[in-house]
Design a protein around this motif. Structure first.
Motif, PDB file in Angstrom:
ATOM      1  N   ASN A  37       0.844  -1.191   0.000  1.00 26.17           N
ATOM      2  CA  ASN A  37       0.000   0.000   0.000  1.00 26.17           C
ATOM      3  C   ASN A  37       0.882   1.245   0.000  1.00 26.17           C
ATOM      4  OD1 ASN A  37      -2.082   1.813   0.220  1.00 26.17           O
ATOM      5  ND2 ASN A  37      -2.379   1.512   2.412  1.00 26.17           N
ATOM      6  N   ALA A  40       0.253   4.636   1.736  1.00 27.86           N
ATOM      7  CA  ALA A  40       0.428   4.753   3.186  1.00 27.86           C
ATOM      8  C   ALA A  40       1.747   5.435   3.527  1.00 27.86           C
ATOM      9  CB  ALA A  40       0.378   3.362   3.832  1.00 27.86           C
ATOM     10  N   HIS A 182      -2.243  12.132   6.144  1.00 29.28           N
ATOM     11  CA  HIS A 182      -3.286  11.311   6.758  1.00 29.28           C
ATOM     12  C   HIS A 182      -4.123  12.014   7.817  1.00 29.28           C
ATOM     13  CE1 HIS A 182      -0.144   8.510   5.246  1.00 29.28           C
ATOM     14  NE2 HIS A 182      -1.206   7.956   4.734  1.00 29.28           N
ATOM     15  N   ARG A 214       2.480   6.904  12.830  1.00 29.57           N
ATOM     16  CA  ARG A 214       1.673   6.082  11.933  1.00 29.57           C
ATOM     17  C   ARG A 214       2.547   5.182  11.061  1.00 29.57           C
ATOM     18  NH1 ARG A 214      -0.602   5.483   6.982  1.00 29.57           N
ATOM     19  NH2 ARG A 214      -2.864   5.089   6.907  1.00 29.57           N
ATOM     20  N   PRO A 223      -1.442  -3.240  11.313  1.00 28.93           N
ATOM     21  CA  PRO A 223      -2.251  -2.632  10.243  1.00 28.93           C
ATOM     22  C   PRO A 223      -2.843  -1.295  10.702  1.00 28.93           C
ATOM     23  CG  PRO A 223      -2.857  -4.937  10.607  1.00 28.93           C
ATOM     24  CD  PRO A 223      -1.981  -4.533  11.760  1.00 28.93           C
ATOM     25  N   SER A 225      -5.211   1.655   8.953  1.00 33.51           N
ATOM     26  CA  SER A 225      -5.896   2.378   7.889  1.00 33.51           C
ATOM     27  C   SER A 225      -6.513   3.662   8.431  1.00 33.51           C
ATOM     28  CB  SER A 225      -6.989   1.499   7.258  1.00 33.51           C
ATOM     29  OG  SER A 225      -7.970   1.137   8.213  1.00 33.51           O
ATOM     30  N   ASN A 226      -6.660   3.726   9.773  1.00 32.62           N
ATOM     31  CA  ASN A 226      -7.275   4.917  10.357  1.00 32.62           C
ATOM     32  C   ASN A 226      -6.789   5.133  11.787  1.00 32.62           C
ATOM     33  OD1 ASN A 226      -9.076   7.153  10.587  1.00 32.62           O
ATOM     34  ND2 ASN A 226     -10.531   5.849  11.677  1.00 32.62           N
ATOM     35  N   ASN A 262      -9.502   0.787  12.824  1.00 28.64           N
ATOM     36  CA  ASN A 262      -9.656   0.340  11.443  1.00 28.64           C
ATOM     37  C   ASN A 262     -11.073  -0.127  11.130  1.00 28.64           C
ATOM     38  OD1 ASN A 262      -6.925   0.844  10.942  1.00 28.64           O
ATOM     39  ND2 ASN A 262      -6.310  -1.212  11.562  1.00 28.64           N
TER      40      ASN A 262
END
Length: 332
Positions: A37, A40, A182, A214, A223, A225-226, A262
């Motif tokens: 990814n 990211a 982000h 992050r 992981p 993502s948020n 996430n």
């Protein structure tokens, strides 16, 4: 006899070595991270020095006063040819890849673009021109409750506190603006109830720290993502209303309470995979932040690190700030 002595010593050394190392678990190498990814990790091919901070991202933000002079300088240039600064505002080239840029005289949002010679790499800097703090009257900016800041003379160790010289005006039109790859402007606004416009004070170093945290979490195999900013800036008015300490770092725009979410349920995820949602998940995040704090490259971002366990109305989280020295605490 001499030869026999040498052989005995060699055998003894081998046996002792096996005994010592057998008692210690073998160290495994850091797992290779296959970064699939790529968004990211939105680093630019070069870094940009903005006054006294250095940032490597293709998107970032700065907060300035009307007519303030800002120096931009390309670091780690990837080409012998000159980079280009693009802006609607006044600026002057002071050296190769170095510019003196002047903010407009009215509060608002503008931008600066730094472009590579081949035009394939662009770095965008969102520049928020602040409303001067002397516009606060009776603890209010327009109808927005700010409250009252102490004077530097009233603060012990005042060098570690930056009293706002101005505030970013937050509107429905600009609140979705990305401050860094982000994180967005609206995530840091004080939680007090109010109509727009709202006002915010934020320090650049906090954005750098959050992006570094992050990235490190992902590199350590967690992981992400948020990351939720549960609490960013707090006005003195709101900070007092919730009964927090008077000199909270949140009031000075360099603190955030954060957690990984996430699945979107507004609770810290089960980071340590024990099928529970406890303070241990926050400790995993905190341990990674602590490992960053030991690095020389993180020195300018040192600050507080607090670990908080879950409560009925919220999950676990960690507090981070950039106060300039280490402070550590745990609250169950």
């Amino acid at each position: 006899m001499k030869l026999i002595g040498i052989l005995l010593i060699s055998m003894l050394t081998t046996l002792l070595s096996k005994h010592l190392f057998a008692s210690q678990p073998a160290k495994t190498a850091h797992q290779v991270v296959d970064i699939q990814n790529r968004p990211a990790f939105e680093d630019a091919e070069f870094s940009l020095k903005i006054n006294d901070i250095v940032m490597p991202y293709s998107l970032f933000s700065v907060f300035v006063m009307p007519n303030e002079q800002v120096e931009f300088e390309v670091l780690y240039a990837q080409s012998p040819d000159a980079y280009t600064l693009i802006s609607d505002e006044k600026f002057m080239l002071t050296d190769t890849n170095r510019w003196q840029w002047q903010a407009p005289d009215t509060p608002g949002l503008t931008s600066v673009i730094i472009e590579s010679p081949n035009k394939k790499q662009r770095m965008k800097i969102n520049v928020f021109v602040k409303v001067p703090a002397d516009k606060v009257e009776g603890g209010k900016l327009k109808y927005y409750q700010i409250g009252h800041y102490p004077k530097p003379s009233q603060i012990k160790d005042s060098k570690h506190y930056i009293v706002p010289d101005g505030f970013v005006e937050v509107t429905p039109e600009n609140e979705g603006t990305k401050l860094s790859p982000h994180f967005s402007l609206k995530e840091f606004v004080s939680k007090q109830k109010s109509n727009h416009p709202k006002y915010l004070f934020l320090q650049n170093k906090l954005l750098l720290k959050l992006e570094m945290i992050r990235k490190e979490l992902i590199l350590e195999g967690i992981p992400v993502s948020n990351i939720v900013v549960m609490s960013g800036y707090r006005t003195p008015y709101y900070n007092k209303a919730i009964g927090n300490v008077k000199l909270s770092r949140h009031v000075f725009g360099d603190a955030a309470d954060i957690f990984i979410d996430n699945d979107g349920n507004y609770r810290m995820d089960d980071i340590n995979k024990d099928a529970k949602y406890t303070i241990e998940d926050a400790k995993v995040m905190a341990n990674i932040v602590e490992s960053l704090a030991r690095r020389e490259s993180f020195k300018g971002l040192l600050g507080g690190l607090g670990v908080y366990g879950p409560k009925p109305h919220r999950g676990a989280f960690i507090h981070v700030d950039t106060r300039g020295f280490k402070a550590r605490w745990v609250s169950k």
